[in-house]
Enzyme design. Sequence first.
Site, PDB file in Angstrom:
ATOM      1  CB  SER A 153      -0.862   0.003   1.270  1.00  0.00           C
ATOM      2  OG  SER A 153      -1.457   1.270   1.469  1.00  0.00           O
ATOM      3  CE1 TYR A 166      -4.207  -2.026   5.182  1.00  0.00           C
ATOM      4  CE2 TYR A 166      -2.799  -0.164   4.650  1.00  0.00           C
ATOM      5  CZ  TYR A 166      -3.632  -1.189   4.248  1.00  0.00           C
ATOM      6  OH  TYR A 166      -3.882  -1.379   2.908  1.00  0.00           O
TER       7      TYR A 166
HETATM    8  N1  LIG Z   1      -8.689  -0.718  -1.700  1.00  0.00           N
HETATM    9  C1  LIG Z   1      -7.678   0.092  -1.486  1.00  0.00           C
HETATM   10  O1  LIG Z   1      -7.817   1.330  -1.605  1.00  0.00           O
HETATM   11  C2  LIG Z   1      -6.312  -0.445  -1.139  1.00  0.00           C
HETATM   12  C3  LIG Z   1      -5.229   0.447  -1.140  1.00  0.00           C
HETATM   13  C4  LIG Z   1      -3.963  -0.031  -0.848  1.00  0.00           C
HETATM   14  C5  LIG Z   1      -3.761  -1.370  -0.555  1.00  0.00           C
HETATM   15  N2  LIG Z   1      -4.829  -2.214  -0.536  1.00  0.00           N
HETATM   16  C6  LIG Z   1      -4.543  -3.629  -0.228  1.00  0.00           C
HETATM   17  O2  LIG Z   1      -5.041  -4.446  -1.269  1.00  0.00           O
HETATM   18  C7  LIG Z   1      -5.457  -5.702  -0.745  1.00  0.00           C
HETATM   19  C8  LIG Z   1      -6.910  -5.945  -1.124  1.00  0.00           C
HETATM   20  O3  LIG Z   1      -7.679  -4.882  -0.609  1.00  0.00           O
HETATM   21  P1  LIG Z   1      -9.213  -4.663  -1.023  1.00  0.00           P
HETATM   22  O4  LIG Z   1      -9.501  -3.232  -0.853  1.00  0.00           O
HETATM   23  O5  LIG Z   1      -9.496  -5.331  -2.290  1.00  0.00           O
HETATM   24  O6  LIG Z   1      -9.916  -5.436   0.193  1.00  0.00           O
HETATM   25  P2  LIG Z   1     -11.318  -6.198   0.239  1.00  0.00           P
HETATM   26  O7  LIG Z   1     -11.686  -6.236   1.687  1.00  0.00           O
HETATM   27  O8  LIG Z   1     -12.260  -5.624  -0.753  1.00  0.00           O
HETATM   28  O9  LIG Z   1     -10.941  -7.668  -0.243  1.00  0.00           O
HETATM   29  C9  LIG Z   1     -10.062  -8.451   0.504  1.00  0.00           C
HETATM   30  C10 LIG Z   1     -10.377  -9.906   0.249  1.00  0.00           C
HETATM   31  O10 LIG Z   1      -9.452 -10.664   1.050  1.00  0.00           O
HETATM   32  C11 LIG Z   1     -10.176 -11.625   1.787  1.00  0.00           C
HETATM   33  N3  LIG Z   1      -9.456 -11.904   3.037  1.00  0.00           N
HETATM   34  C12 LIG Z   1      -9.379 -11.124   4.142  1.00  0.00           C
HETATM   35  N4  LIG Z   1      -8.648 -11.743   5.087  1.00  0.00           N
HETATM   36  C13 LIG Z   1      -8.263 -12.935   4.574  1.00  0.00           C
HETATM   37  C14 LIG Z   1      -7.505 -14.026   5.066  1.00  0.00           C
HETATM   38  N5  LIG Z   1      -7.014 -14.020   6.316  1.00  0.00           N
HETATM   39  N6  LIG Z   1      -7.278 -15.088   4.257  1.00  0.00           N
HETATM   40  C15 LIG Z   1      -7.795 -15.106   2.997  1.00  0.00           C
HETATM   41  N7  LIG Z   1      -8.550 -14.124   2.484  1.00  0.00           N
HETATM   42  C16 LIG Z   1      -8.777 -13.049   3.260  1.00  0.00           C
HETATM   43  C17 LIG Z   1     -11.550 -11.026   2.015  1.00  0.00           C
HETATM   44  O11 LIG Z   1     -12.525 -12.033   2.275  1.00  0.00           O
HETATM   45  C18 LIG Z   1     -11.778 -10.295   0.701  1.00  0.00           C
HETATM   46  O12 LIG Z   1     -12.402 -11.128  -0.262  1.00  0.00           O
HETATM   47  C19 LIG Z   1      -5.241  -5.630   0.759  1.00  0.00           C
HETATM   48  O13 LIG Z   1      -4.001  -6.209   1.093  1.00  0.00           O
HETATM   49  C20 LIG Z   1      -5.214  -4.131   1.034  1.00  0.00           C
HETATM   50  O14 LIG Z   1      -4.475  -3.819   2.200  1.00  0.00           O
HETATM   51  C21 LIG Z   1      -6.093  -1.795  -0.806  1.00  0.00           C
END
Ligand SMILES: NC(=O)c1ccc[n+]([C@@H]2O[C@H](COP(=O)([O-])OP(=O)(O)OC[C@H]3O[C@@H](n4cnc5c(N)ncnc54)[C@H](O)[C@@H]3O)[C@@H](O)[C@H]2O)c1
Length: 266
Positions: A153, A166
């Site tokens: 991130s 985080y």
């Molecule tokens: N959305 C953003 O703006 C953003 C920005 C920077 C980084 N990220 C990173 O991208 C990744 C995905 O984020 P997102 O926004 O798509 O999140 P999200 O919550 O929409 O999706 C995450 C998915 O991971 C699954 N998950 C959660 N914990 C888990 C576990 N212990 N084992 C297996 N699956 C698990 C959830 O069920 C979900 O389907 C994350 O690592 C997040 O930190 C997201």
Amino acid sequence: MPKAPAITSHDPLPLKDKTILVTGGAQGIGRGIAQAVLAAGGRVGIGDLDAEAGKACIEEWQVGPRAHFTVLDVAREASVRRWMASALRHFGRIDGLVNNAGIANPHAAPLAELALADWNRYLATNLTGAFLCSKHALPELHKRGGAIVNIASTRALQSEPDTEAYAASKGGLVAFTHALAISSGPDVRVNAILPGWIATDAWRRPDLRSAPKLSRRDHAQHPVGRVGTPEDIGALAVYLLSSRSGFVTGQHFVVDGGMTVKMQYA
Ligand SMILES: NC(=O)c1ccc[n+]([C@@H]2O[C@H](COP(=O)([O-])OP(=O)(O)OC[C@H]3O[C@@H](n4cnc5c(N)ncnc54)[C@H](O)[C@@H]3O)[C@@H](O)[C@H]2O)c1
């Protein structure tokens, strides 16, 4: 004099016949990456805590045996072992791994009030999960060469208040990326993507899905004029998983519409 190298066109299906595993691949950015892998000619094994979301992907994609879903908790080694074994039984090989699963809400609590259990929960999913999945995928990746992509991130680089757990997990993931790149070469490359603000509402399981509620200001504050999408991350993931990035390892790439280079004085 030797001939100059010819003009060669890029392969339109850079992941053709490759099998890529994506953690947290049933929703959000992970689903975007999984779909980008399929669009690039690959096969995809998604593992996710949310069984409903995983089943919905398989139903909606309609790609037959090119996609496979198993319930997975990346924080539990037994679960990771089961996922790898199940994907390997189904596909017969693993060419790439995307460590995407994470607790995506960065805001926990002021540090003085942050419970150790909550700190551990962030680290267990966001950082230890990448360690466990990489550990168990590497023997397969070493067989034919492969690639790992870690989804960190921009919060590995900059912060808002009360996001220590985080941010530390994502900063750890960046360091894990360059360390593993050095240990696992020359046949396995390891890189990280640092997404900025990515709107995922439309990429949830059907009963939770909605159009993103974003204001004009949300979009306009980005130097590229819009909030990001899971496709923006999928596009770079495909490049980093394919042989076209064969000279790239140990690196982290910011995909944030320019937000981290925008100078701000309040
Ligand atoms: N959305 C953003 O703006 C953003 C920005 C920077 C980084 N990220 C990173 O991208 C990744 C995905 O984020 P997102 O926004 O798509 O999140 P999200 O919550 O929409 O999706 C995450 C998915 O991971 C699954 N998950 C959660 N914990 C888990 C576990 N212990 N084992 C297996 N699956 C698990 C959830 O069920 C979900 O389907 C994350 O690592 C997040 O930190 C997201």
